[in-house]
Design an enzyme around this catalytic site. Structure first.
Site, PDB file in Angstrom:
ATOM      1  N   HIS A 160      -0.110   2.149   0.272  1.00 51.82           N
ATOM      2  CA  HIS A 160       0.480   0.886  -0.195  1.00 51.82           C
ATOM      3  C   HIS A 160      -0.502  -0.277  -0.111  1.00 51.82           C
ATOM      4  O   HIS A 160      -0.262  -1.328  -0.702  1.00 51.82           O
ATOM      5  CB  HIS A 160       1.732   0.558   0.625  1.00 51.82           C
ATOM      6  CG  HIS A 160       2.894   1.454   0.309  1.00 51.82           C
ATOM      7  ND1 HIS A 160       3.954   1.054  -0.460  1.00 51.82           N
ATOM      8  CD2 HIS A 160       3.148   2.746   0.639  1.00 51.82           C
ATOM      9  CE1 HIS A 160       4.818   2.050  -0.584  1.00 51.82           C
ATOM     10  NE2 HIS A 160       4.356   3.095   0.082  1.00 51.82           N
ATOM     11  N   ASP A 368      -4.536  -7.760  -1.432  1.00 53.49           N
ATOM     12  CA  ASP A 368      -3.171  -7.242  -1.316  1.00 53.49           C
ATOM     13  C   ASP A 368      -3.085  -5.948  -2.118  1.00 53.49           C
ATOM     14  O   ASP A 368      -3.659  -5.871  -3.213  1.00 53.49           O
ATOM     15  CB  ASP A 368      -2.181  -8.274  -1.903  1.00 53.49           C
ATOM     16  CG  ASP A 368      -0.850  -8.308  -1.159  1.00 53.49           C
ATOM     17  OD1 ASP A 368      -0.467  -7.264  -0.606  1.00 53.49           O
ATOM     18  OD2 ASP A 368      -0.202  -9.366  -1.145  1.00 53.49           O
TER      19      ASP A 368
END
Ligand code: ADQ
Length: 475
Positions: A160, A368
């Site tokens: 992720h 991110d």
């Protein structure tokens, strides 16, 4: 059809609203087919004699069509596996923050021990044709540990968070072991093409991997399927939340409260990867160089508490308190405060109304994996008068969301200019950009993400388990 077994650091009751990207996405994929969700209970079991043998049995409970199986961790395992290796080594390094990493060798030992423990406790619960989907950086070596115990199921892994370039990865003392461990999976998925490229470059340069095809790599006597599977949101579900009574009430309250103001919004966990101080600096720059925004632009920044037992987060909290206090002190008026900074969790159902009432969202992480707030903001907009997204080029989402205003968050002036552009953009341009963005997040939503990943995993050929725990394939 095979049963789905999901393994992640934490689990959650899939019938309850989930906070956090991973929980929302996993709940989505599990609820469709039913299955087993395995992970840490979140509880720490103190051993009576003060030793570290505190782990108990697996707790099993049923939640709708999903079985939840969780285990407790000892204090020592929690501190080394979770606080130590996961949050003080892998999280900073994978977000390119070598300066914040703490390479204590006890952390690596604890990480390995807990992954072994997960494998031991999970193995008896598995059926031969289960599809196993392992999530995120806390569990990289899980498949290798399962293989060593004889598991022959198909196992997929999804990262992720970002995959850093090879020379940053190489700063982790155990980098070879970690990357080799990924080859015990059948399929490894990343958030973006950039992450996939970094991984391929690493294994090509450090492990002399061969590229058999665009999505197949061969190294360590193993063939691994790889791919970019950008995670999405449930667009309709989020729109429903926006249209619910609570969503509309929140929107009307915010719109009325800020009718004389231009509202900007930021929603993040308080994490150094999210670029929060840089964002406040850019907002300060906006007020300094575009004075028409004074007495007008208001930034609501929600930063939910996160990992407060890790030192770097404490520093960030103090830094944000001071930056927000200073900007309000320097620019605030009796009837206007430039920044409303909220260091608390906000209920998920309140977010769509807040997003819809905002002219601009600032999603400006320094790094991110994806960033789902960017996608939620787009979904919540009124298509006839949409707000504009200012998005960091260093968020995985930037690969997909090209019609947002992309910024370099380290460039304070450039970011301030982009915010000004977003605030003054014509209605036509906002509508056109929003339409393109909404179409893309609809096409690549969370259902697309989980079904594409699971189909690719199901398509992987089953292989033999090699003596060292990894599987041999014919290539
Ligand atoms: P996170 O770093 O947690 O996730 P992100 O994707 O931005 O980040 O958000 C997760 C969810 O939490 C969103 O649904 C958001 O609405 C919610 N949320 C965030 N801050 C909140 C707040 N202050 N109050 C209430 N809700 C809040 C990791 C990776 C990301 C990746 C996700 C999913 O770091 O890059 O997008 O996993 O893969």
């Amino acid at each position: 059809m095979s049963r789905l077994v999901v393994v992640s650091n934490r689990t959650a009751d899939p019938r309850k609203p989930a906070a956090g990207g991973l929980a929302v996405a996993v709940r989505e994929s599990l609820q469709q087919t039913g299955g087993l969700w395995f992970g840490w209970s979140g509880k720490i079991r103190e051993a009576a004699d003060g030793t570290q043998s505190g782990q108990g049995e697996v707790h099993v409970q049923t939640a709708g069509n999903v079985t939840l199986a969780t285990l407790d961790l000892s204090r020592e395992d929690h501190d080394t596996y979770y606080l130590g290796y996961s949050n003080d080594v892998l999280w900073p390094v994978f977000h390119y923050r070598l300066d914040l990493a703490n390479f204590d060798t006890r952390f690596a030992a604890g990480y390995r021990r807990v992954n072994q423990l997960f494998a031991q406790k999970l193995l008896p619960l598995l059926k031969p044709d289960d599809l196993i989907w392992v999530h995120d950086y806390q569990l990289i070596p899980l498949a290798a540990e399962l293989r060593a115990m004889g598991c022959t199921n198909r196992i997929g892994f999804f990262l992720h968070i970002p995959m850093p370039p090879p020379l940053i990865m190489a700063a982790i003392p155990e980098h070879e072991w970690l990357m080799r461990s990924l080859f015990a999976y059948d399929l490894v998925g990343f958030q973006s093409e950039a992450d996939l490229t970094h991984f391929s470059h690493y294994v090509e340069s450090e492990a002399h991997a061969q590229r058999l095809s665009p999505d197949r790599l061969r190294a360590f006597n193993r063939t691994l399927r790889v791919g970019a599977y950008p995670i999405g949101i449930d667009v309709d579900d989020f729109k429903r939340l926006a249209d619910s009574k609570e969503g509309r009430d929140m929107f009307i309250r915010m719109r009325d409260e800020y009718s004389r103001r231009r509202l900007l919004v930021g929603v993040d966990r308080l994490d150094y990867s999210k670029g929060l101080p840089q964002r406040v600096h850019a907002f300060r720059e906006l007020l300094t160089y575009y004075p028409e925004n004074r007495d007008s632009a208001t930034l609501i920044q929600i930063a939910s508490p996160s990992r407060e037992d890790v030192g770097a987060y404490d520093n960030l909290r103090r830094q944000m308190d001071s930056l927000c206090g200073a900007i309000n002190g320097d620019f605030g008026e009796l009837d206007w405060m430039p920044v409303r900074y909220i260091h608390r969790n906000v209920a998920r159902k309140r977010l769509p109304g807040l997003y819809r009432a905002s002219r601009v969202a600032l999603v400006t992480p320094l790094r991110d994996g994806m960033n789902l707030v960017a996608k939620e903001f787009i979904a919540a907009q009124d298509a006839a008068d949409p707000g504009m997204l200012v998005l960091s080029r260093f968020a995985g989402a930037a690969e997909q969301l090209k019609e947002a205003l992309l910024v370099n968050p380290y460039d304070t002036q450039g970011t301030a200019q982009a915010i000004q552009r977003a605030l003054t953009m014509s209605l036509d341009e906002r509508i056109n950009r929003h339409e393109a963005l909404l179409n893309r997040i609809r096409k690549f939503d969370v259902h697309w993400w989980s079904s594409t990943f699971l189909q690719a995993l199901e398509d992987c050929e089953p292989n033999e388990v090699a003596a060292d725990g990894t599987r041999q394939t014919s290539g």
